[in-house]
Scaffold this active site. Structure first.
Site, PDB file in Angstrom:
ATOM      1  N   GLY A  10       8.019 -49.832  19.871  1.00 24.05           N
ATOM      2  CA  GLY A  10       8.769 -51.340  20.292  1.00 24.05           C
ATOM      3  C   GLY A  10       8.152 -52.273  18.613  1.00 24.05           C
ATOM      4  O   GLY A  10       8.017 -51.553  18.103  1.00 24.05           O
ATOM      5  N   SER A  11       8.207 -53.523  18.638  1.00 21.46           N
ATOM      6  CA  SER A  11       8.115 -54.205  17.912  1.00 21.46           C
ATOM      7  C   SER A  11       6.978 -54.157  16.835  1.00 21.46           C
ATOM      8  O   SER A  11       5.236 -53.987  17.432  1.00 21.46           O
ATOM      9  CB  SER A  11       8.413 -55.114  17.745  1.00 21.46           C
ATOM     10  OG  SER A  11       8.060 -56.461  17.204  1.00 21.46           O
ATOM     11  N   SER A  12       6.762 -54.636  15.527  1.00 17.72           N
ATOM     12  CA  SER A  12       6.255 -53.925  15.072  1.00 17.72           C
ATOM     13  C   SER A  12       5.117 -54.920  14.403  1.00 17.72           C
ATOM     14  O   SER A  12       3.881 -54.491  14.246  1.00 17.72           O
ATOM     15  CB  SER A  12       6.336 -54.034  13.467  1.00 17.72           C
ATOM     16  OG  SER A  12       7.460 -54.706  12.874  1.00 17.72           O
TER      17      SER A  12
END
Lengths: 385, 127
Positions: free
Chosen positions: B59-61
């Site tokens: 998922g998110s960086s």
């Protein structure tokens, strides 16, 4: 990993603590992905801008870093927490506003272009085919690799920051042509073919795939569906690109109506909502134009928030879209987006209506609100008069 | 067992084993270290002062900042052991000085919840 003498001395701290930190990050991600060297990159796109996502720790880190750090290459940044022009209309506490402004100043001081957008691929001129870039925003990395013919890994906030500070990244994973070949095909077999179906397909594919995946059964994808696919994929997994078509080799998995229902049931937690949000990823000019056409003669029954990059604000005004959207009862907000927005609070909102699979995931897990997922046409049909 | 070093360091503690990958941004509360994704097998557990064993980050960086925030808020894992180290986890641990290693599949699978281990990410061993 082989480093040049120059890189070795930077890692050892001979060019200051900032560069040493940046090289430590590059070495760690190099070890993690089996890279053998560093290569130059031309453009870094950073995430970690919204105060809601990085908090006090991030704010202090960036403030300290910006005391002496300067970006070496073109550097653009993700959305922040609010639109400064309209922030007074929301009940945001002073502390949030102060910390967000500090983050903004730190990035600008280091030389970032204040783009505050998650769709750099749509608002900036793109470098030539095959150019190595470093994109941290996951939907942007996937879009860059799959549609814009650029090369990037699915960077993290810190790995892209390290690229901005050094002008380099690791040569491995999706930067290497060999690793870009998918070894899994997902066959798109749903009856429904709209941005919501493609967002759910992306979320499904992201869970199954490694670094890249092939998607078959798709003829033409409009911009809205394509962005939705990229954003859904970036949310659920570590996959950083897709190709269209069916691979001869490797596993093949069907994404049919049953699979789509399973994914939707995981993300859709409400039958309706109090607020409508559009724009994760942010809407570009093309989608704003299309939305304005769809809303002709109609107006929203509920509050509707539309998130866009500042770069299109002039055209949105000049072409009269802002007046038309305002007439339809929608608010256009620049510089920010749905994901982890402080503008939607579970104290005031129970559930949100959106067509964004990525937005749905973060609204539920981070903002703690329920989500009603439906496509744009259905939103307009059911929520306007 | 021998492990691959991603971020150097050494830590001793209790294993907290996750079956599912971890999305640090949405999945963990950065101020308490509580897993808040209700679909995750570690839902409602706390990662602080544990040796977090999980397949990989997803998922998110911005999850890298979550790792840094966990450290800043004194509720970070003492070390992490992955099956596949992803860029978000590796960079987050590098900035936060949290030892990170990658274990081979059969070694990884032998790690059990509640077990006391030492992650030696200087020599490349788990004892």
């Amino acid at each position: 990993m082989e480093l040049t003498k120059e890189e070795e001395s930077a890692l050892a701290g001979k060019h200051g603590e900032t560069l040493a930190l940046a090289y430590r990050v590059l070495v760690a991600i190099g070890e993690a992905t089996g890279a053998d060297k560093l290569i130059p990159v031309e453009w870094a796109h950073l995430s970690g801008v919204n105060y809601n996502t990085i908090g006090d720790a991030g704010e202090k880190f960036l403030s300290h870093l910006s005391e002496d750090a300067k970006f070496k290459i073109k550097t653009t940044v993700n959305p922040m927490g609010f639109d400064s022009d309209s922030v007074s209309k929301f009940e945001l506490d002073e502390e949030f506003i102060k910390k967000q402004q500090s983050i903004r100043q730190s990035y600008e001081k280091m030389g970032a272009i204040p783009s505050f957008s998650c769709i750099p691929y749509e608002i900036f001129e793109l470098p030539k085919k095959g150019t190595q870039v470093s994109f941290a925003e996951s939907n942007a990395a996937i879009y860059a690799n799959s549609i814009s013919t650029l090369k990037t890994n699915k960077e993290s906030a810190f790995s892209a920051l390290a690229s901005a500070l050094t002008g380099k990244s690791i040569y491995s994973d999706l930067r290497d042509d060999e690793s870009r070949k998918p070894n899994l095909t997902i066959r798109m077999k749903t009856k429904q073919k709209d941005e919501l179906a493609y967002g759910l397909l992306g979320y499904f594919a992201g869970k199954k795939a490694g670094s890249s995946v092939s998607i078959s059964g798709v003829k033409e994808l409009d911009r809205r569906s394509c962005k939705s696919l990229c954003a859904g994929m970036g949310t659920s997994g570590s996959c950083g690109m897709f190709t269209f078509g069916e691979e001869e080799k490797g596993e093949k998995i069907d994404f049919d109506d049953k699979e789509m229902k399973n994914v939707k049931d995981e993300l859709n937690t409400a039958e309706s909502g109090d607020v409508i949000t559009l724009g994760s990823p942010q809407l570009g000019l093309e989608e704003i134009s299309d939305l304005t056409t769809k809303l002709k003669g109609r107006s929203f029954r509920k509050r509707c928030m539309i998130f866009c990059p500042r770069a299109i604000q002039g055209q949105v005004r000049n072409l009269g879209y802002d007046k038309e959207l305002s007439r339809a009862g929608a608010e256009v907000l620049y510089d920010c987006c749905i994901c982890l927005t402080p503008l939607i609070d579970k104290e005031n909102v129970d559930s949100v209506i959106t067509n964004s699979v990525k937005g749905a995931y973060y609204l539920r897990t981070s903002n703690g609100v329920d989500v009603n997922l439906k496509n744009l046409d259905q939103i307009i049909q059911e929520e306007t008069k | 067992m021998n492990v691959k070093i991603i971020v150097r360091g050494k830590a001793k503690g209790t294993v907290l084993c996750a079956e599912n990958p971890v999305n640090f941004l949405g999945g963990i509360d950065k101020t308490t270290g509580r897993i808040r994704d209700e679909h995750h097998d570690l839902f409602d557990k706390f990662v602080g002062d544990k040796i977090l064993v999980f397949p990989k980050g997803i998922g998110s960086s911005v999850g890298a900042y979550t790792i840094y925030s966990l450290k800043y808020n004194k509720c970070a894992p003492l070390a992490m052991v992955c099956l596949n180290a992803d860029i978000t986890t590796a960079s987050g641990c590098a900035i936060s000085n949290i030892p990170l290693v990658v274990a081979q599949k059969k070694d990884y699978e032998s790690l059990k919840d509640g077990q006391e281990i030492t992650v030696d990410a200087i020599e490349g061993k788990i004892l």
